[in-house]
Design a protein around this motif. Structure first.
Motif, PDB file in Angstrom:
ATOM      1  N   VAL A   4       0.805  -1.048  -0.103  1.00 52.48           N
ATOM      2  CA  VAL A   4       0.009   0.039   0.098  1.00 52.48           C
ATOM      3  C   VAL A   4       0.856   1.308  -0.083  1.00 52.48           C
ATOM      4  CG1 VAL A   4      -1.714   1.345   1.218  1.00 52.48           C
ATOM      5  CG2 VAL A   4      -1.781  -1.236   1.214  1.00 52.48           C
ATOM      6  N   THR A   5       0.502   1.985  -0.830  1.00 50.77           N
ATOM      7  CA  THR A   5       1.489   3.363  -0.992  1.00 50.77           C
ATOM      8  C   THR A   5       0.627   4.717  -0.700  1.00 50.77           C
ATOM      9  OG1 THR A   5       2.992   2.632  -2.522  1.00 50.77           O
ATOM     10  CG2 THR A   5       2.708   4.933  -2.372  1.00 50.77           C
ATOM     11  N   GLN A   6       1.031   5.284   0.431  1.00 56.14           N
ATOM     12  CA  GLN A   6       0.216   6.693   0.452  1.00 56.14           C
ATOM     13  C   GLN A   6       1.294   7.707   0.350  1.00 56.14           C
ATOM     14  OE1 GLN A   6      -1.509   4.789   4.650  1.00 56.14           O
ATOM     15  NE2 GLN A   6      -2.269   7.053   4.299  1.00 56.14           N
ATOM     16  N   PRO A   7       1.112   8.285  -0.866  1.00 58.14           N
ATOM     17  CA  PRO A   7       2.442   9.081  -1.495  1.00 58.14           C
ATOM     18  C   PRO A   7       2.493  10.436  -0.514  1.00 58.14           C
ATOM     19  CG  PRO A   7       0.521   9.116  -3.259  1.00 58.14           C
ATOM     20  CD  PRO A   7       0.331   8.189  -1.819  1.00 58.14           C
ATOM     21  N   ASP A   8       1.355  11.040   0.143  1.00 57.99           N
ATOM     22  CA  ASP A   8       1.482  12.204   0.830  1.00 57.99           C
ATOM     23  C   ASP A   8       1.977  11.842   2.515  1.00 57.99           C
ATOM     24  OD1 ASP A   8      -1.130  12.755  -1.060  1.00 57.99           O
ATOM     25  OD2 ASP A   8       0.718  13.679  -1.271  1.00 57.99           O
ATOM     26  N   ILE A   9       2.858  12.157   2.869  1.00 53.13           N
ATOM     27  CA  ILE A   9       3.408  11.913   4.423  1.00 53.13           C
ATOM     28  C   ILE A   9       2.593  13.027   5.101  1.00 53.13           C
ATOM     29  CG2 ILE A   9       5.310  11.980   5.832  1.00 53.13           C
ATOM     30  CD1 ILE A   9       7.092  11.323   3.704  1.00 53.13           C
ATOM     31  N   HIS A  10       2.604  14.156   4.635  1.00 51.34           N
ATOM     32  CA  HIS A  10       1.781  15.333   5.473  1.00 51.34           C
ATOM     33  C   HIS A  10       1.155  16.237   4.526  1.00 51.34           C
ATOM     34  CE1 HIS A  10       2.615  18.369   8.880  1.00 51.34           C
ATOM     35  NE2 HIS A  10       1.531  17.971   8.936  1.00 51.34           N
ATOM     36  N   ILE A  11      -0.193  16.402   4.946  1.00 59.27           N
ATOM     37  CA  ILE A  11      -1.139  17.490   4.332  1.00 59.27           C
ATOM     38  C   ILE A  11      -1.567  18.536   5.233  1.00 59.27           C
ATOM     39  CG2 ILE A  11      -3.239  17.513   3.089  1.00 59.27           C
ATOM     40  CD1 ILE A  11      -2.950  15.212   1.419  1.00 59.27           C
ATOM     41  N   THR A  12      -1.653  19.722   4.812  1.00 55.82           N
ATOM     42  CA  THR A  12      -2.151  20.609   5.673  1.00 55.82           C
ATOM     43  C   THR A  12      -3.353  21.407   5.080  1.00 55.82           C
ATOM     44  OG1 THR A  12      -0.091  21.319   6.587  1.00 55.82           O
ATOM     45  CG2 THR A  12      -1.686  22.731   6.754  1.00 55.82           C
ATOM     46  N   VAL A  13      -4.355  21.500   5.585  1.00 53.35           N
ATOM     47  CA  VAL A  13      -5.624  21.990   4.869  1.00 53.35           C
ATOM     48  C   VAL A  13      -6.326  23.159   6.005  1.00 53.35           C
ATOM     49  CG1 VAL A  13      -6.183  20.322   3.418  1.00 53.35           C
ATOM     50  CG2 VAL A  13      -7.311  20.396   5.845  1.00 53.35           C
ATOM     51  N   SER A  14      -6.799  24.100   5.708  1.00 58.25           N
ATOM     52  CA  SER A  14      -7.522  24.933   6.382  1.00 58.25           C
ATOM     53  C   SER A  14      -8.962  24.456   6.654  1.00 58.25           C
ATOM     54  CB  SER A  14      -7.717  26.272   5.733  1.00 58.25           C
ATOM     55  OG  SER A  14      -6.768  26.918   5.358  1.00 58.25           O
ATOM     56  N   GLU A  15      -9.532  24.666   7.954  1.00 59.67           N
ATOM     57  CA  GLU A  15     -10.695  24.179   8.525  1.00 59.67           C
ATOM     58  C   GLU A  15     -11.838  24.621   7.366  1.00 59.67           C
ATOM     59  OE1 GLU A  15     -11.736  25.511  12.423  1.00 59.67           O
ATOM     60  OE2 GLU A  15     -13.031  23.837  12.677  1.00 59.67           O
ATOM     61  N   GLY A  16     -12.488  23.803   7.022  1.00 63.08           N
ATOM     62  CA  GLY A  16     -13.618  24.084   6.112  1.00 63.08           C
ATOM     63  C   GLY A  16     -13.311  23.759   4.685  1.00 63.08           C
ATOM     64  N   ALA A  17     -12.122  23.691   4.476  1.00 57.08           N
ATOM     65  CA  ALA A  17     -11.869  23.284   2.952  1.00 57.08           C
ATOM     66  C   ALA A  17     -11.827  21.824   2.841  1.00 57.08           C
ATOM     67  CB  ALA A  17     -10.144  23.564   2.944  1.00 57.08           C
ATOM     68  N   SER A  18     -11.966  21.275   1.554  1.00 60.03           N
ATOM     69  CA  SER A  18     -12.085  19.939   1.196  1.00 60.03           C
ATOM     70  C   SER A  18     -10.776  19.217   1.319  1.00 60.03           C
ATOM     71  CB  SER A  18     -12.596  19.819  -0.320  1.00 60.03           C
ATOM     72  OG  SER A  18     -11.497  20.399  -0.992  1.00 60.03           O
ATOM     73  N   LEU A  19     -10.913  17.800   1.494  1.00 63.44           N
ATOM     74  CA  LEU A  19      -9.665  17.251   1.835  1.00 63.44           C
ATOM     75  C   LEU A  19      -9.920  15.772   0.947  1.00 63.44           C
ATOM     76  CD1 LEU A  19      -7.356  16.363   3.627  1.00 63.44           C
ATOM     77  CD2 LEU A  19      -8.898  14.870   5.039  1.00 63.44           C
ATOM     78  N   GLU A  20      -8.629  15.545   0.244  1.00 66.04           N
ATOM     79  CA  GLU A  20      -8.596  14.158  -0.413  1.00 66.04           C
ATOM     80  C   GLU A  20      -7.055  13.653   0.015  1.00 66.04           C
ATOM     81  OE1 GLU A  20      -8.743  13.882  -4.850  1.00 66.04           O
ATOM     82  OE2 GLU A  20      -9.032  11.784  -4.543  1.00 66.04           O
ATOM     83  N   LEU A  21      -7.183  12.182   0.366  1.00 67.19           N
ATOM     84  CA  LEU A  21      -5.968  11.588   0.943  1.00 67.19           C
ATOM     85  C   LEU A  21      -5.854  10.556  -0.235  1.00 67.19           C
ATOM     86  CD1 LEU A  21      -6.223  11.475   4.675  1.00 67.19           C
ATOM     87  CD2 LEU A  21      -4.988  13.175   3.221  1.00 67.19           C
ATOM     88  N   ARG A  22      -4.525  10.374  -0.741  1.00 64.35           N
ATOM     89  CA  ARG A  22      -4.589   9.304  -1.776  1.00 64.35           C
ATOM     90  C   ARG A  22      -3.830   8.003  -1.167  1.00 64.35           C
ATOM     91  NH1 ARG A  22      -0.647  11.936  -5.776  1.00 64.35           N
ATOM     92  NH2 ARG A  22       0.473  12.751  -4.195  1.00 64.35           N
ATOM     93  N   CYS A  23      -4.381   7.043  -1.898  1.00 63.88           N
ATOM     94  CA  CYS A  23      -4.075   5.494  -1.424  1.00 63.88           C
ATOM     95  C   CYS A  23      -4.062   4.716  -2.783  1.00 63.88           C
ATOM     96  CB  CYS A  23      -5.210   5.015  -0.404  1.00 63.88           C
ATOM     97  SG  CYS A  23      -4.674   3.149  -0.190  1.00 63.88           S
ATOM     98  N   ASN A  24      -2.913   3.938  -2.898  1.00 66.37           N
ATOM     99  CA  ASN A  24      -2.605   3.058  -4.172  1.00 66.37           C
ATOM    100  C   ASN A  24      -2.298   1.889  -3.547  1.00 66.37           C
ATOM    101  OD1 ASN A  24      -1.774   5.876  -5.397  1.00 66.37           O
ATOM    102  ND2 ASN A  24      -3.043   4.694  -6.790  1.00 66.37           N
ATOM    103  N   TYR A  25      -2.700   0.617  -4.169  1.00 68.94           N
ATOM    104  CA  TYR A  25      -2.211  -0.555  -3.730  1.00 68.94           C
ATOM    105  C   TYR A  25      -1.818  -1.435  -4.875  1.00 68.94           C
ATOM    106  CZ  TYR A  25      -6.641  -2.118  -5.758  1.00 68.94           C
ATOM    107  OH  TYR A  25      -7.653  -2.199  -6.698  1.00 68.94           O
ATOM    108  N   SER A  26      -0.986  -2.337  -4.222  1.00 74.64           N
ATOM    109  CA  SER A  26      -0.436  -3.439  -5.335  1.00 74.64           C
ATOM    110  C   SER A  26      -1.006  -4.691  -4.857  1.00 74.64           C
ATOM    111  CB  SER A  26       1.041  -3.506  -5.413  1.00 74.64           C
ATOM    112  OG  SER A  26       1.583  -4.246  -6.114  1.00 74.64           O
ATOM    113  N   TYR A  27      -1.808  -5.442  -5.668  1.00 72.47           N
ATOM    114  CA  TYR A  27      -2.225  -6.752  -5.154  1.00 72.47           C
ATOM    115  C   TYR A  27      -2.868  -7.331  -6.301  1.00 72.47           C
ATOM    116  CZ  TYR A  27      -4.679  -9.912  -2.174  1.00 72.47           C
ATOM    117  OH  TYR A  27      -4.990 -11.173  -1.207  1.00 72.47           O
ATOM    118  N   GLY A  28      -2.885  -8.777  -6.485  1.00 69.40           N
ATOM    119  CA  GLY A  28      -3.123  -9.613  -7.636  1.00 69.40           C
ATOM    120  C   GLY A  28      -4.685  -9.580  -8.165  1.00 69.40           C
ATOM    121  N   ALA A  29      -5.426  -9.257  -7.076  1.00 73.87           N
ATOM    122  CA  ALA A  29      -6.794  -9.259  -7.525  1.00 73.87           C
ATOM    123  C   ALA A  29      -7.373  -7.936  -6.570  1.00 73.87           C
ATOM    124  CB  ALA A  29      -7.776 -10.410  -6.907  1.00 73.87           C
TER     125      ALA A  29
END
Lengths: 115, 112
Positions: A4-29
């Motif tokens: 599992v790869t989470q490319p962003d070690i640290h994210i800073t956002v302002s309160e009320g802003a939108s958020l997206e955290l990324r996740c990519n995986y490697s798996y046979g199925a």
């Protein structure tokens, strides 16, 4: 081996802003997919999970995640972040077959929320 | 439902000493896991129990780590002797038939 790869070690956002955290995986199925949140000094709390079916999954605390098979991704989103969302977020996968559900975690994304 | 209990919450020891952690999972949750979480990393599986039997201990450093789950309920994880690199948070998780794992608060171990 699954990973599992989470490319962003640290994210800073302002309160009320939108958020997206990324996740990519490697798996046979297509694995079982999870997002957990960990506040300082606390254990891991499950936000949401995907096993099959609708690729947009709703979780607790207003979070949602979308499974995209073509991109091997399971990104976490929230339309409006609250200061209490500051924490570390972990994406994890587990095998959908057999009885073992050992989780393989990403390295986490630390979220800071600015007032 | 009650959560997963772990004790102690914090432990500081010197290298080469021994230490034990205890986990009391949610009642009725047959599967129990121990994970090691080193600072700045995600948790990594050490051992999985199904009731009181070991399902997978392939990632447990057996020269120094041991774990048991008596009567399929409580579990203990022991390190003897501890090394500096064992400093981490040790997490216990319980799972029922829903395929969801519930985590305890963890034990933070510091080895000096």
């Amino acid at each position: 081996a699954q990973s599992v790869t989470q490319p962003d070690i640290h994210i800073t956002v302002s309160e009320g802003a939108s958020l997206e955290l990324r996740c990519n995986y490697s798996y046979g199925a297509t694995p079982y997919l999870f997002w957990y949140v960990q506040s300082p000094g606390q254990g891991l709390q499950l936000l949401l999970k995907y096993f099959s079916g609708d690729t947009l999954v709703q979780g607790i605390k207003g979070f949602e995640a979308e499974f995209k098979r073509s991109q091997s991704s399971f990104n976490l989103r929230k339309p409006s972040v609250h200061w209490s969302d500051a924490a570390e977020y972990f994406c994890a996968v587990a095998s959908p077959s057999g009885s073992a559900r050992q989780l393989t975690f990403g390295s986490g994304t630390q979220l800071t929320v600015l007032p | 439902e009650a959560g997963v209990a772990q004790s102690p919450r914090y432990k500081i020891i010197e290298k080469r000493q021994s230490v034990a952690f205890w986990c009391n999972p949610i009642s009725g949750h047959a599967t129990l896991y121990w994970y090691q979480q080193i600072l700045g990393q995600g948790p990594k599986l050490l051992i999985q129990f199904q009731n009181n039997g070991v399902v997978d201990d392939s990632q447990l450093p057996k020269d120094r780590f041991s774990a048991e789950r008596l009567k399929g309920v409580d579990s203990t994880l022991k390190i003897q002797p501890a090394k500096l690199e064992d400093s981490a948070v040790y997490l216990c998780a319980a799972q029922a038939v829903t395929d969801t794992q519930y985590f305890g608060p963890g034990t933070r171990l510091t080895v000096l």
